[in-house]
Design a protein around this motif. Structure first.
Motif, PDB file in Angstrom:
ATOM      1  N   TYR A  27       0.785  -1.236   0.000  1.00 25.51           N
ATOM      2  CA  TYR A  27       0.000   0.000   0.000  1.00 25.51           C
ATOM      3  C   TYR A  27       0.816   1.284   0.000  1.00 25.51           C
ATOM      4  O   TYR A  27       0.265   2.355  -0.244  1.00 25.51           O
ATOM      5  CB  TYR A  27      -0.968   0.002   1.182  1.00 25.51           C
ATOM      6  N   TYR A  28       2.119   1.209   0.293  1.00 24.26           N
ATOM      7  CA  TYR A  28       2.962   2.410   0.306  1.00 24.26           C
ATOM      8  C   TYR A  28       4.207   2.164  -0.534  1.00 24.26           C
ATOM      9  O   TYR A  28       4.793   1.090  -0.494  1.00 24.26           O
ATOM     10  CB  TYR A  28       3.402   2.764   1.732  1.00 24.26           C
ATOM     11  N   GLN A  29       4.615   3.180  -1.265  1.00 22.87           N
ATOM     12  CA  GLN A  29       5.850   3.104  -2.045  1.00 22.87           C
ATOM     13  C   GLN A  29       6.530   4.465  -2.006  1.00 22.87           C
ATOM     14  O   GLN A  29       5.919   5.472  -1.657  1.00 22.87           O
ATOM     15  CB  GLN A  29       5.558   2.712  -3.491  1.00 22.87           C
ATOM     16  N   MET A  30       7.792   4.465  -2.391  1.00 24.30           N
ATOM     17  CA  MET A  30       8.546   5.717  -2.441  1.00 24.30           C
ATOM     18  C   MET A  30       8.548   6.212  -3.887  1.00 24.30           C
ATOM     19  O   MET A  30       8.851   5.463  -4.806  1.00 24.30           O
ATOM     20  CB  MET A  30       9.967   5.511  -1.939  1.00 24.30           C
ATOM     21  N   SER A  31       8.205   7.469  -4.060  1.00 24.57           N
ATOM     22  CA  SER A  31       8.178   8.063  -5.391  1.00 24.57           C
ATOM     23  C   SER A  31       9.591   8.168  -5.949  1.00 24.57           C
ATOM     24  O   SER A  31      10.512   8.614  -5.256  1.00 24.57           O
ATOM     25  CB  SER A  31       7.553   9.463  -5.320  1.00 24.57           C
ATOM     26  N   GLU A  32       9.754   7.764  -7.186  1.00 21.92           N
ATOM     27  CA  GLU A  32      11.067   7.872  -7.830  1.00 21.92           C
ATOM     28  C   GLU A  32      11.430   9.325  -8.111  1.00 21.92           C
ATOM     29  O   GLU A  32      12.611   9.668  -8.185  1.00 21.92           O
ATOM     30  CB  GLU A  32      11.077   7.074  -9.122  1.00 21.92           C
ATOM     31  N   THR A  33      10.458  10.188  -8.271  1.00 26.00           N
ATOM     32  CA  THR A  33      10.743  11.592  -8.584  1.00 26.00           C
ATOM     33  C   THR A  33      10.963  12.462  -7.354  1.00 26.00           C
ATOM     34  O   THR A  33      11.841  13.319  -7.349  1.00 26.00           O
ATOM     35  CB  THR A  33       9.631  12.214  -9.451  1.00 26.00           C
ATOM     36  N   THR A  34      10.173  12.220  -6.289  1.00 26.37           N
ATOM     37  CA  THR A  34      10.281  13.085  -5.107  1.00 26.37           C
ATOM     38  C   THR A  34      11.035  12.437  -3.955  1.00 26.37           C
ATOM     39  O   THR A  34      11.480  13.132  -3.039  1.00 26.37           O
ATOM     40  CB  THR A  34       8.893  13.487  -4.592  1.00 26.37           C
ATOM     41  N   GLY A  35      11.131  11.100  -3.958  1.00 23.12           N
ATOM     42  CA  GLY A  35      11.754  10.401  -2.847  1.00 23.12           C
ATOM     43  C   GLY A  35      10.865  10.332  -1.613  1.00 23.12           C
ATOM     44  O   GLY A  35      11.306   9.945  -0.538  1.00 23.12           O
ATOM     45  N   LYS A  36       9.606  10.718  -1.782  1.00 22.06           N
ATOM     46  CA  LYS A  36       8.665  10.711  -0.673  1.00 22.06           C
ATOM     47  C   LYS A  36       7.657   9.580  -0.841  1.00 22.06           C
ATOM     48  O   LYS A  36       7.473   9.060  -1.938  1.00 22.06           O
ATOM     49  CB  LYS A  36       7.944  12.054  -0.598  1.00 22.06           C
ATOM     50  N   ALA A  37       7.009   9.234   0.267  1.00 20.99           N
ATOM     51  CA  ALA A  37       6.027   8.154   0.240  1.00 20.99           C
ATOM     52  C   ALA A  37       4.777   8.565  -0.522  1.00 20.99           C
ATOM     53  O   ALA A  37       4.409   9.738  -0.563  1.00 20.99           O
ATOM     54  CB  ALA A  37       5.656   7.767   1.663  1.00 20.99           C
ATOM     55  N   GLU A  38       4.142   7.551  -1.114  1.00 19.42           N
ATOM     56  CA  GLU A  38       2.863   7.745  -1.774  1.00 19.42           C
ATOM     57  C   GLU A  38       2.090   6.437  -1.689  1.00 19.42           C
ATOM     58  O   GLU A  38       2.688   5.367  -1.605  1.00 19.42           O
ATOM     59  CB  GLU A  38       3.044   8.174  -3.232  1.00 19.42           C
ATOM     60  N   PRO A  39       0.770   6.523  -1.670  1.00 17.87           N
ATOM     61  CA  PRO A  39       0.002   5.284  -1.618  1.00 17.87           C
ATOM     62  C   PRO A  39       0.050   4.552  -2.951  1.00 17.87           C
ATOM     63  O   PRO A  39      -0.033   5.164  -4.012  1.00 17.87           O
ATOM     64  CB  PRO A  39      -1.421   5.733  -1.297  1.00 17.87           C
ATOM     65  N   VAL A  40       0.230   3.246  -2.899  1.00 14.58           N
ATOM     66  CA  VAL A  40       0.161   2.409  -4.093  1.00 14.58           C
ATOM     67  C   VAL A  40      -1.304   2.298  -4.496  1.00 14.58           C
ATOM     68  O   VAL A  40      -1.651   2.381  -5.667  1.00 14.58           O
ATOM     69  CB  VAL A  40       0.753   1.011  -3.821  1.00 14.58           C
ATOM     70  N   GLN A  41      -2.144   2.117  -3.487  1.00 13.07           N
ATOM     71  CA  GLN A  41      -3.592   2.076  -3.654  1.00 13.07           C
ATOM     72  C   GLN A  41      -4.165   3.042  -2.626  1.00 13.07           C
ATOM     73  O   GLN A  41      -3.731   3.055  -1.484  1.00 13.07           O
ATOM     74  CB  GLN A  41      -4.139   0.678  -3.369  1.00 13.07           C
ATOM     75  N   GLU A  42      -5.132   3.844  -3.015  1.00 12.95           N
ATOM     76  CA  GLU A  42      -5.691   4.809  -2.079  1.00 12.95           C
ATOM     77  C   GLU A  42      -6.842   4.254  -1.255  1.00 12.95           C
ATOM     78  O   GLU A  42      -7.233   4.859  -0.259  1.00 12.95           O
ATOM     79  CB  GLU A  42      -6.122   6.064  -2.827  1.00 12.95           C
ATOM     80  N   VAL A  43      -7.382   3.111  -1.655  1.00 11.62           N
ATOM     81  CA  VAL A  43      -8.475   2.496  -0.902  1.00 11.62           C
ATOM     82  C   VAL A  43      -8.153   1.030  -0.673  1.00 11.62           C
ATOM     83  O   VAL A  43      -7.798   0.316  -1.602  1.00 11.62           O
ATOM     84  CB  VAL A  43      -9.821   2.629  -1.650  1.00 11.62           C
ATOM     85  N   ALA A  44      -8.270   0.606   0.579  1.00  8.81           N
ATOM     86  CA  ALA A  44      -8.043  -0.789   0.935  1.00  8.81           C
ATOM     87  C   ALA A  44      -9.328  -1.377   1.481  1.00  8.81           C
ATOM     88  O   ALA A  44      -9.970  -0.781   2.345  1.00  8.81           O
ATOM     89  CB  ALA A  44      -6.943  -0.884   1.986  1.00  8.81           C
ATOM     90  N   SER A  45      -9.713  -2.523   0.979  1.00 12.16           N
ATOM     91  CA  SER A  45     -10.909  -3.187   1.486  1.00 12.16           C
ATOM     92  C   SER A  45     -10.613  -4.583   2.030  1.00 12.16           C
ATOM     93  O   SER A  45     -11.490  -5.229   2.583  1.00 12.16           O
ATOM     94  CB  SER A  45     -11.980  -3.277   0.396  1.00 12.16           C
ATOM     95  N   ASP A  46      -9.381  -5.028   1.910  1.00 12.87           N
ATOM     96  CA  ASP A  46      -8.983  -6.346   2.396  1.00 12.87           C
ATOM     97  C   ASP A  46      -8.643  -6.251   3.880  1.00 12.87           C
ATOM     98  O   ASP A  46      -7.601  -5.715   4.258  1.00 12.87           O
ATOM     99  CB  ASP A  46      -7.790  -6.858   1.596  1.00 12.87           C
ATOM    100  N   LYS A  47      -9.516  -6.755   4.732  1.00 12.22           N
ATOM    101  CA  LYS A  47      -9.328  -6.642   6.176  1.00 12.22           C
ATOM    102  C   LYS A  47      -8.022  -7.267   6.644  1.00 12.22           C
ATOM    103  O   LYS A  47      -7.474  -6.868   7.662  1.00 12.22           O
ATOM    104  CB  LYS A  47     -10.514  -7.262   6.908  1.00 12.22           C
ATOM    105  N   ALA A  48      -7.504  -8.222   5.914  1.00  9.04           N
ATOM    106  CA  ALA A  48      -6.237  -8.856   6.275  1.00  9.04           C
ATOM    107  C   ALA A  48      -5.077  -7.863   6.233  1.00  9.04           C
ATOM    108  O   ALA A  48      -4.074  -8.044   6.923  1.00  9.04           O
ATOM    109  CB  ALA A  48      -5.948 -10.032   5.344  1.00  9.04           C
TER     110      ALA A  48
END
Length: 71
Positions: A27-48
């Protein structure tokens, strides 16, 4: 329909420490352009995945991550 988590990262606050991406790379990754975190997916529905998402949010040293629970 079940609960969902909405994930966002404040790019102005993020310092790029990489902890969230290390704890929860689905769900989180580091942006190659800014070096800052960004969500891979903005909505999670998998309770696991909810515990990992929340752990990553809580691990952010500058509170740049916001996770909101919605129906």
């Amino acid at each position: 329909m079940g609960k969902k988590l909405h994930i966002s990262v404040d790019q102005d606050i993020c310092i790029g420490c990489t902890t969230c991406a290390a704890l929860c790379p689905k769900y989180y990754q580091m942006s190659e352009t800014t070096g800052k975190a960004e969500p891979v997916q903005e909505v999670a529905s998998d309770k696991a995945d909810f515990d990992e998402i929340i752990e990553a949010e809580r691990s952010c040293p500058v509170d740049a991550i916001s996770v909101e629970e919605k129906e």
